[in-house]
Design a protein around this motif. Structure first.
Motif, PDB file in Angstrom:
ATOM      1  N   ALA A 114       0.836  -1.383  -0.684  1.00 21.95           N
ATOM      2  CA  ALA A 114       0.266  -0.321   0.447  1.00 21.95           C
ATOM      3  C   ALA A 114       0.678   1.512   0.218  1.00 21.95           C
ATOM      4  O   ALA A 114       1.953   1.576   0.674  1.00 21.95           O
ATOM      5  N   PRO A 115       0.989   2.265  -1.069  1.00 23.71           N
ATOM      6  CA  PRO A 115       1.354   3.461  -0.997  1.00 23.71           C
ATOM      7  C   PRO A 115       0.927   4.210   0.320  1.00 23.71           C
ATOM      8  O   PRO A 115       0.268   4.198   1.152  1.00 23.71           O
ATOM      9  N   SER A 116       2.430   4.839   0.877  1.00 27.46           N
ATOM     10  CA  SER A 116       2.324   5.517   2.258  1.00 27.46           C
ATOM     11  C   SER A 116       2.857   7.454   1.774  1.00 27.46           C
ATOM     12  O   SER A 116       3.609   7.137   0.536  1.00 27.46           O
ATOM     13  N   HIS A 117       2.703   7.614   2.251  1.00 30.76           N
ATOM     14  CA  HIS A 117       3.296   8.772   1.785  1.00 30.76           C
ATOM     15  C   HIS A 117       3.567   9.897   2.922  1.00 30.76           C
ATOM     16  O   HIS A 117       3.209   9.592   4.400  1.00 30.76           O
ATOM     17  N   LYS A 118       4.523  10.646   3.063  1.00 27.67           N
ATOM     18  CA  LYS A 118       5.364  11.501   4.031  1.00 27.67           C
ATOM     19  C   LYS A 118       4.366  12.439   4.555  1.00 27.67           C
ATOM     20  O   LYS A 118       4.032  13.234   3.347  1.00 27.67           O
ATOM     21  N   GLN A 119       3.869  13.335   5.535  1.00 23.88           N
ATOM     22  CA  GLN A 119       3.291  14.172   5.950  1.00 23.88           C
ATOM     23  C   GLN A 119       3.450  15.280   6.517  1.00 23.88           C
ATOM     24  O   GLN A 119       4.184  15.240   7.524  1.00 23.88           O
ATOM     25  N   SER A 120       3.099  16.323   6.708  1.00 23.73           N
ATOM     26  CA  SER A 120       3.931  17.099   7.261  1.00 23.73           C
ATOM     27  C   SER A 120       2.016  18.462   7.434  1.00 23.73           C
ATOM     28  O   SER A 120       2.050  18.971   6.805  1.00 23.73           O
ATOM     29  N   GLY A 121       1.728  18.110   8.731  1.00 21.44           N
ATOM     30  CA  GLY A 121       0.730  18.806   9.789  1.00 21.44           C
ATOM     31  C   GLY A 121      -0.661  18.675   8.799  1.00 21.44           C
ATOM     32  O   GLY A 121      -0.843  17.748   8.323  1.00 21.44           O
ATOM     33  N   THR A 122      -1.281  19.094   7.638  1.00 22.00           N
ATOM     34  CA  THR A 122      -2.282  19.128   7.015  1.00 22.00           C
ATOM     35  C   THR A 122      -1.753  18.414   5.453  1.00 22.00           C
ATOM     36  O   THR A 122      -3.227  18.521   4.546  1.00 22.00           O
ATOM     37  N   SER A 123      -1.004  18.664   5.240  1.00 20.20           N
ATOM     38  CA  SER A 123      -0.527  18.471   3.567  1.00 20.20           C
ATOM     39  C   SER A 123       0.728  17.526   3.449  1.00 20.20           C
ATOM     40  O   SER A 123       1.084  16.745   4.655  1.00 20.20           O
ATOM     41  N   VAL A 124       0.515  16.956   2.489  1.00 24.44           N
ATOM     42  CA  VAL A 124       0.980  16.017   1.994  1.00 24.44           C
ATOM     43  C   VAL A 124       2.456  16.758   1.028  1.00 24.44           C
ATOM     44  O   VAL A 124       2.349  16.639   0.067  1.00 24.44           O
ATOM     45  N   LYS A 125       3.466  16.533   1.402  1.00 25.40           N
ATOM     46  CA  LYS A 125       5.123  16.545   1.140  1.00 25.40           C
ATOM     47  C   LYS A 125       5.943  15.649   0.833  1.00 25.40           C
ATOM     48  O   LYS A 125       5.495  14.368   1.225  1.00 25.40           O
ATOM     49  N   VAL A 174       8.214   0.609 -10.595  1.00 27.63           N
ATOM     50  CA  VAL A 174       8.038  -0.795 -10.575  1.00 27.63           C
ATOM     51  C   VAL A 174       7.143  -1.021  -9.191  1.00 27.63           C
ATOM     52  O   VAL A 174       6.459  -2.576  -9.081  1.00 27.63           O
ATOM     53  N   VAL A 175       7.230  -0.804  -7.681  1.00 27.80           N
ATOM     54  CA  VAL A 175       6.281  -1.243  -7.096  1.00 27.80           C
ATOM     55  C   VAL A 175       5.192  -1.399  -6.806  1.00 27.80           C
ATOM     56  O   VAL A 175       4.102  -2.123  -6.543  1.00 27.80           O
ATOM     57  N   ALA A 176       3.995  -0.159  -7.782  1.00 21.33           N
ATOM     58  CA  ALA A 176       2.965  -0.008  -8.639  1.00 21.33           C
ATOM     59  C   ALA A 176       3.135  -1.310  -8.903  1.00 21.33           C
ATOM     60  O   ALA A 176       1.914  -1.467  -9.068  1.00 21.33           O
ATOM     61  N   CYS A 177       3.351  -1.442  -9.477  1.00 23.45           N
ATOM     62  CA  CYS A 177       3.529  -2.318 -11.220  1.00 23.45           C
ATOM     63  C   CYS A 177       3.223  -3.579  -9.846  1.00 23.45           C
ATOM     64  O   CYS A 177       2.008  -5.118 -10.319  1.00 23.45           O
ATOM     65  N   MET A 178       3.973  -4.058  -8.913  1.00 26.54           N
ATOM     66  CA  MET A 178       3.805  -5.219  -8.498  1.00 26.54           C
ATOM     67  C   MET A 178       2.713  -5.457  -7.813  1.00 26.54           C
ATOM     68  O   MET A 178       2.357  -6.670  -7.270  1.00 26.54           O
ATOM     69  N   ARG A 179       1.658  -3.728  -7.138  1.00 29.89           N
ATOM     70  CA  ARG A 179       1.331  -3.822  -6.065  1.00 29.89           C
ATOM     71  C   ARG A 179      -0.434  -4.253  -7.554  1.00 29.89           C
ATOM     72  O   ARG A 179      -1.544  -4.800  -6.885  1.00 29.89           O
ATOM     73  N   LYS A 180      -0.677  -3.642  -8.664  1.00 30.03           N
ATOM     74  CA  LYS A 180      -0.912  -4.532 -10.318  1.00 30.03           C
ATOM     75  C   LYS A 180      -0.687  -5.485 -10.554  1.00 30.03           C
ATOM     76  O   LYS A 180      -1.656  -5.897 -10.175  1.00 30.03           O
ATOM     77  N   MET A 181       0.405  -6.594  -9.713  1.00 27.50           N
ATOM     78  CA  MET A 181       0.339  -7.719 -10.488  1.00 27.50           C
ATOM     79  C   MET A 181      -0.486  -8.930  -9.485  1.00 27.50           C
ATOM     80  O   MET A 181      -1.175  -9.327  -9.660  1.00 27.50           O
ATOM     81  N   LEU A 182      -0.335  -8.031  -8.127  1.00 28.80           N
ATOM     82  CA  LEU A 182      -1.291  -8.910  -7.236  1.00 28.80           C
ATOM     83  C   LEU A 182      -2.767  -9.013  -7.189  1.00 28.80           C
ATOM     84  O   LEU A 182      -3.040  -9.946  -6.845  1.00 28.80           O
ATOM     85  N   ILE A 183      -3.029  -7.226  -7.394  1.00 24.12           N
ATOM     86  CA  ILE A 183      -4.286  -7.972  -6.892  1.00 24.12           C
ATOM     87  C   ILE A 183      -5.206  -7.943  -8.768  1.00 24.12           C
ATOM     88  O   ILE A 183      -6.230  -8.926  -9.115  1.00 24.12           O
ATOM     89  N   MET A 184      -4.260  -8.327  -9.788  1.00 24.53           N
ATOM     90  CA  MET A 184      -4.525  -9.555 -10.434  1.00 24.53           C
ATOM     91  C   MET A 184      -4.434 -10.844 -10.818  1.00 24.53           C
ATOM     92  O   MET A 184      -5.527 -11.199 -10.768  1.00 24.53           O
ATOM     93  N   SER A 185      -3.553 -11.495  -9.584  1.00 23.23           N
ATOM     94  CA  SER A 185      -3.591 -12.436  -9.642  1.00 23.23           C
ATOM     95  C   SER A 185      -4.676 -12.669  -9.267  1.00 23.23           C
ATOM     96  O   SER A 185      -5.389 -13.705  -8.752  1.00 23.23           O
ATOM     97  N   GLN A 186      -4.841 -12.088  -7.726  1.00 25.27           N
ATOM     98  CA  GLN A 186      -6.258 -11.801  -6.549  1.00 25.27           C
ATOM     99  C   GLN A 186      -7.594 -11.935  -7.996  1.00 25.27           C
ATOM    100  O   GLN A 186      -8.315 -13.251  -7.532  1.00 25.27           O
ATOM    101  N   ALA A 187      -7.859 -11.250  -9.131  1.00 26.97           N
ATOM    102  CA  ALA A 187      -8.458 -11.150 -10.200  1.00 26.97           C
ATOM    103  C   ALA A 187      -8.770 -13.027 -10.909  1.00 26.97           C
ATOM    104  O   ALA A 187     -10.561 -12.836 -10.471  1.00 26.97           O
ATOM    105  N   ILE A 188      -7.945 -12.860 -11.218  1.00 28.20           N
ATOM    106  CA  ILE A 188      -8.031 -14.143 -11.302  1.00 28.20           C
ATOM    107  C   ILE A 188      -7.994 -15.509 -10.647  1.00 28.20           C
ATOM    108  O   ILE A 188      -8.971 -16.349 -11.517  1.00 28.20           O
TER     109      ILE A 188
END
Length: 202
Positions: A114-125, A174-188
């Protein structure tokens, strides 16, 4: 069954032990006056572990051939360009029930994709990064299939290029593609439908 899923995990643990012992054996060559018996004992351990690994891999193959459901699921996964039998077996072993019972979001969290983000206050940086939590082994299992899929899987190839066109760093793409591959595997697996007949996944 349970054995078919548990044995690949044991095999990977043995493979990691063998890697550590080989590194130790390599490092000991640079230690002066180290008794020859040490080198011999290290090689004996590596040989023993390698024999155990070979036997376990043979057992995995035999159990897989005897378990129709496992074999069917492996056949479905290897229909995805980028996934071979070795990876398919481990996706099933490390994904376990999450592949069938969890939502896409829960599944990617389970894999630590799952993608994560570095956050500062209410904004994502800062830039998105890969989560450090989740099942590390499942994440590692998906890495090489994703690299192969970027070249040979039309859905993943187009997805990867779109991410690069948007300015995403190659590592995160590449990480996003790994995530897509996993979701594709689940669907199949859920639809019991091979890759060639599925619709593109969003």
């Amino acid at each position: 069954g349970v054995q078919t899923c548990a044995l690949p995990i044991l095999a990977d643990a043995l493979r990691e032990d063998i890697r550590r012992w080989k590194n130790r054996c390599h490092s000991s060559k640079y230690i002066n006056d180290l008794p020859k018996e040490v080198h011999k004992s290290q090689k004996v351990v590596i040989r023993s572990l390698s024999n155990q690994l070979r036997k376990i891999e043979e057992t995995i193959k035999q159990l897989r051939e005897q378990d129709e459901e496992i074999q069917e699921n492996i056949n479905l996964l290897v229909s995805i360009p980028g996934i071979a039998e070795h990876s398919a077996t481990r996706i099933l072993a490390y994904g376990k029930s999450t592949l069938m019972t969890h939502s896409k979001k829960e599944l990617t969290a389970h894999a630590g994709l799952a993608p994560s983000h570095k956050q500062s206050g209410t904004s994502v940086k800062g830039r998105s990064s890969i989560s450090k939590s989740g099942n590390k082994k499942l994440r590692i299992t998906l890495f090489m299939p994703a690299l192969v899929a970027i070249v040979y899987n039309p859905i993943i190839k187009n997805y990867y290029q779109k991410l690069l066109d948007k300015g995403k760093p190659k590592k995160l793409a590449v990480v996003a593609c790994m995530r897509k591959m996993l979701i594709m595997s689940q669907a199949i697996l859920r639809k019991k439908t091979p890759f060639k007949t599925i619709l593109p996944l969003t």
